[in-house]
Design an enzyme around this catalytic site. Structure first.
Site: not given
Ligand code: NAI
Length: 246
Positions: A91, A151, A95, A154, A185, A18
């Site tokens: 993020g 979760q 889990d 989370y 979502g 995202i």
């Molecule tokens: P992803 O796992 O593809 O990307 C997560 C990003 O967070 C990565 O770029 C990673 O480098 C960064 N990250 C993780 N731990 C870190 C740390 N300790 N320090 C710095 N950067 C860190 O996940 P995605 O799916 O793109 O999620 C992005 C956001 O959207 C998150 O906050 C997630 O909780 C939220 N989200 C995602 C959903 C989904 O269905 N994929 C649904 C709802 C929310």
């Protein structure tokens, strides 16, 4: 010319999933983007090579650590001079049912998803107050709105982001800063690909629009909130979940 051209965005976790879609949308509006990342440096570098038309800088740091966040903000301010838009996107999930979850697993998820957003926001907000403008957008989750089995960590972190969003919105509104949250979502990213296929099929069955969302469907709402013309929206939560939770 875009009304965001030349502005500066800082997107945490901005090279993947995202976050990458958000970076790409803001770049297309002519913004210079500071990309925070933890380990995915190749993806971050690729993004920079693909968009020579704007200034993209890469900033490695663990968002769970206040010192790393302060250093990243300093680096961004040194290079770009200011931050107009902060997107707290980084993020993780770990889990487990609350009964089995260790204190470390709880802390890890709270530190990255909630504390990280606070550290980054408090780092950039003074500059925004001084300039009398700014946008902070927190990426929460439908899980923060409705909870989920396995979760608790989370869901608590993501629900905590609503409190951070609304409090910071109140604290900064008089200076023209807006602070909003989006609550996606289930979106097609690495995070969701980690969910076993049969569980995912069960989730899709519960989504009224009968499919997962795409990263770009989240990014377009973030772009909208980041726009200078969206200045009358603050303290809001935008659900982007295909009708999963209303
Ligand atoms: P992803 O796992 O593809 O990307 C997560 C990003 O967070 C990565 O770029 C990673 O480098 C960064 N990250 C993780 N731990 C870190 C740390 N300790 N320090 C710095 N950067 C860190 O996940 P995605 O799916 O793109 O999620 C992005 C956001 O959207 C998150 O906050 C997630 O909780 C939220 N989200 C995602 C959903 C989904 O269905 N994929 C649904 C709802 C929310």
């Amino acid at each position: 010319m875009s009304n965001m051209a030349g502005q500066v965005a800082l997107v945490t976790g901005g090279a993947r999933g995202i976050g990458l879609a958000i970076s790409q949308r803001l770049i297309r509006r002519g913004m210079n983007v500071a990309v925070g990342y933890s380990r995915d440096d190749a993806a971050a570098d690729r993004l920079r090579q693909e968009h020579p038309e704007v200034t993209i800088t890469l900033h490695q740091g663990n968002i769970a650590k206040a010192d790393d966040c302060a250093r990243v903000v300093d680096e961004v301010l040194e290079t770009h001079g200011r931050v107009d838009v902060l997107v707290n996107n980084a993020g993780v999930t770990v889990d487990k049912t609350a009964r089995r979850m260790t204190a470390e697993e709880w802390d890890h998820v709270i530190h990255i998803n909630l504390n990280g957003a606070f550290y980054m926001s408090s780092g950039v907000v003074q500059g925004m107050l001084d300039r009398g403008s700014g946008r902070i957008i927190n990426i929460s989750s439908v899980i923060g709105e409705k909870g989920n089995i396995g979760q608790a960590n989370y869901a608590s972190a993501k629900a905590g982001l609503f409190g951070l969003t609304k409090s910071l919105a109140l604290e900064t509104a008089r200076k023209g800063i807006t602070v909003n949250a989006v609550a996606p979502g289930f979106i097609e990213t690495e995070m969701v690909k980690a969910v076993p296929a049969e569980i995912l099929a069960g989730i899709v069955e519960q989504i009224p629009l009968s499919r997962l969302g795409t990263p770009d469907e989240v990014a377009r709402v973030v772009e909208f909130l980041a726009d200078p013309e969206s200045g009358y929206i603050t303290g809001a939560v935008y659900s982007i979940n295909g009708g999963l939770y209303m």
